[in-house]
Design a protein around this motif. Structure first.
Motif, PDB file in Angstrom:
ATOM      1  N   ARG A  16       3.457  -0.312  -0.339  1.00 31.67           N
ATOM      2  CA  ARG A  16       3.720   0.789  -1.269  1.00 31.67           C
ATOM      3  C   ARG A  16       5.204   1.062  -1.475  1.00 31.67           C
ATOM      4  O   ARG A  16       5.573   2.035  -2.133  1.00 31.67           O
ATOM      5  N   GLU A  64       7.698  -0.027  -3.234  1.00 25.15           N
ATOM      6  CA  GLU A  64       8.289   0.126  -4.563  1.00 25.15           C
ATOM      7  C   GLU A  64       7.819   1.381  -5.287  1.00 25.15           C
ATOM      8  O   GLU A  64       8.465   1.834  -6.232  1.00 25.15           O
ATOM      9  N   SER A  65       6.702   1.945  -4.859  1.00 28.61           N
ATOM     10  CA  SER A  65       6.187   3.152  -5.522  1.00 28.61           C
ATOM     11  C   SER A  65       6.680   4.434  -4.866  1.00 28.61           C
ATOM     12  O   SER A  65       6.431   5.529  -5.377  1.00 28.61           O
ATOM     13  N   ILE A  66       7.377   4.310  -3.748  1.00 28.87           N
ATOM     14  CA  ILE A  66       7.877   5.489  -3.023  1.00 28.87           C
ATOM     15  C   ILE A  66       9.223   5.902  -3.599  1.00 28.87           C
ATOM     16  O   ILE A  66      10.077   5.058  -3.885  1.00 28.87           O
ATOM     17  N   ALA A  67       9.416   7.180  -3.766  1.00 25.58           N
ATOM     18  CA  ALA A  67      10.684   7.690  -4.274  1.00 25.58           C
ATOM     19  C   ALA A  67      11.821   7.280  -3.343  1.00 25.58           C
ATOM     20  O   ALA A  67      11.670   7.361  -2.117  1.00 25.58           O
ATOM     21  N   LYS A  96      12.146   6.988   0.775  1.00 21.75           N
ATOM     22  CA  LYS A  96      12.071   5.632   1.297  1.00 21.75           C
ATOM     23  C   LYS A  96      12.983   5.439   2.508  1.00 21.75           C
ATOM     24  O   LYS A  96      12.583   4.883   3.528  1.00 21.75           O
ATOM     25  N   GLU A 122      16.217  -0.256 -13.447  1.00 17.44           N
ATOM     26  CA  GLU A 122      15.502  -0.411 -14.709  1.00 17.44           C
ATOM     27  C   GLU A 122      16.322  -1.188 -15.725  1.00 17.44           C
ATOM     28  O   GLU A 122      15.787  -1.896 -16.570  1.00 17.44           O
TER      29      GLU A 122
END
Length: 406
Positions: free
Chosen positions: A64, A66-69, A73, A243
């Motif tokens: 998980r 990459e989905s954690i803020a 992290k 991004e």
């Protein structure tokens, strides 16, 4: 922060499971004299509950990640890192020691010891555990001042007695906005009454938002003649996914701009001469230059263009590999100040003797080095990264005095 592959994480979990299985085998042997099945069951359940919970936590975090803020992290990774080290190392030592003792005793006497060997094994298991706990909860912020005197024939007479404070590797994200902790270091630095303060890189772990609230704290640093800084490998955002290139550049620009907000002049492959009654020294700063896999943004030749004629130069270069790579015996730079290694945050410092496993990766990893008239000083760093502790390698504030010799 360096990212590890899922395969590497699985190997780590298998290693934890193997060591814990061996530790459990010896634990059962040690507990043979205990007659209460309830006590045994409680200890065994707690043992495996922690082991399985740790392994599941490590795997889930990796899946998980990459989905954690990002703000959560760093805290989660360092917490699991600390738990893993605090569990794995003591159990490994326990297994090794008790195995050697049991089999040695059995070969010599043909019998098992039901008391002495288990007691010794447990002692060698718990001792490193308590040492690691001390490293995490106490030593990690026990700032230590290292006093260094550097004598040089190249130093102009008017600069003899110049006092420098070097700090490095703050990694502000690891402080988790506990401003009061760094306040103690800043008070110590200011009491040293330095002429210059030099910061040799790694202000953050990855992100500019780690700097939130730190401006007020770091602006308190005072130096009579100036404060200078360079960038470290973590300041470029190379260990994060962005991004867009625009987002990465914006993060990088914010980190660079922050240096001016706290009164530091950031040297980006450039130099500045310091004049005192007609005599000069030069302060040179390069961007990060390291051996692969670290990138080489530094341009030493460009940095020296305006100060080639000045005899005594001080180079700020984050990675000490740069000294051997481009500086020593290739330039006339008298003093290089670096950081980067943290002394691995673990090692031995006894008087003039020092040792750390990091020495097998870096030739120059902590303290003062000299070759001819050229010096290198490598700071052990003020903050921490990865393992949330320091064992025998306390966070460092370096006080350097320059002395002219004939």
């Amino acid at each position: 922060m360096r990212s590890y592959t899922f395969f590497a994480i699985v190997l780590l979990c298998l290693a934890i499971l193997l060591i814990d299985t061996l530790a459990f085998f010896w634990l059962k042997s040690i507990m043979e004299p205990i007659t209460s099945s309830g006590i045994k069951s409680s200890i065994f359940i707690a043992f495996w509950f922690f082991t399985i919970g740790l392994i599941i936590s490590i795997l889930v975090l990796k899946i998980r990640l990459e989905s954690i803020a990002p703000k959560r992290k760093q805290l989660l990774i360092s917490s699991l890192y600390g738990l893993t080290v605090s569990s794995f190392i003591p159990k490994l030592i326990f297994v090794v020691v008790i195995s050697i003792l049991y089999f040695s005793n059995f070969l010599i006497s043909g019998e098992k010891s039901l008391l002495i060997i288990p007691v010794v094994g447990v002692f060698f298991g718990f001792l490193p555990f308590f040492v690691i706990v001390y490293a995490v909860f106490r030593a990690v912020y026990r700032f230590k001042v290292h006093h260094v005197k550097i004598k040089s024939e190249l130093l102009p007479k008017n600069f003899s007695g110049l006092r420098i404070v070097q700090i490095s590797d703050l990694h502000l994200g690891s402080f988790n906005y506990r401003y009061h902790i760094l306040d103690r270091a800043i008070k110590t630095i200011n009491q040293l009454n330095p002429d210059f303060i030099f910061f040799t890189g790694d202000l953050v772990n990855n992100y500019a938002w780690e700097l939130n609230g730190w401006e007020k704290v770091l602006k308190q640093l005072t130096a009579k003649q100036g404060k200078y800084s360079v960038l470290g490998n973590h300041d470029y955002g190379d260990y994060s996914k962005w991004e867009s290139e625009k987002e990465r550049k914006s993060n990088f620009d914010d980190i660079k701009d922050f240096q001016a907000k706290i009164g530091f002049k950031l040297l980006l492959n450039e130099s500045e001469s310091i004049v005192n009654n007609g005599e000069e020294i030069a302060i040179v700063g390069v961007e990060n230059w390291g051996n692969p896999p670290f990138k080489q943004y530094g341009d030493l030749k460009k940095s020296l263009l305006d100060v080639n004629g000045i005899a005594f130069k001080i180079l700020l270069s984050h990675d000490p590999s740069h000294w051997r790579g481009e500086v020593v015996e290739q330039t006339n730079i008298a003093l290089t100040l670096s950081g980067h290694t943290h002394g691995m945050q673990a090692g031995i410092n006894i008087r003039n003797r020092k040792w750390s496993p990091i020495k097998y990766k870096y030739e120059h990893w902590a303290g003062l080095y000299r070759l001819g008239q050229q010096y290198l000083y490598v700071s052990r760093g003020l903050g921490w990264m990865g393992f949330p502790g320091r064992l025998g390698m306390r966070p460092e504030i370096t006080s350097i005095e320059l002395e002219k010799v004939q």
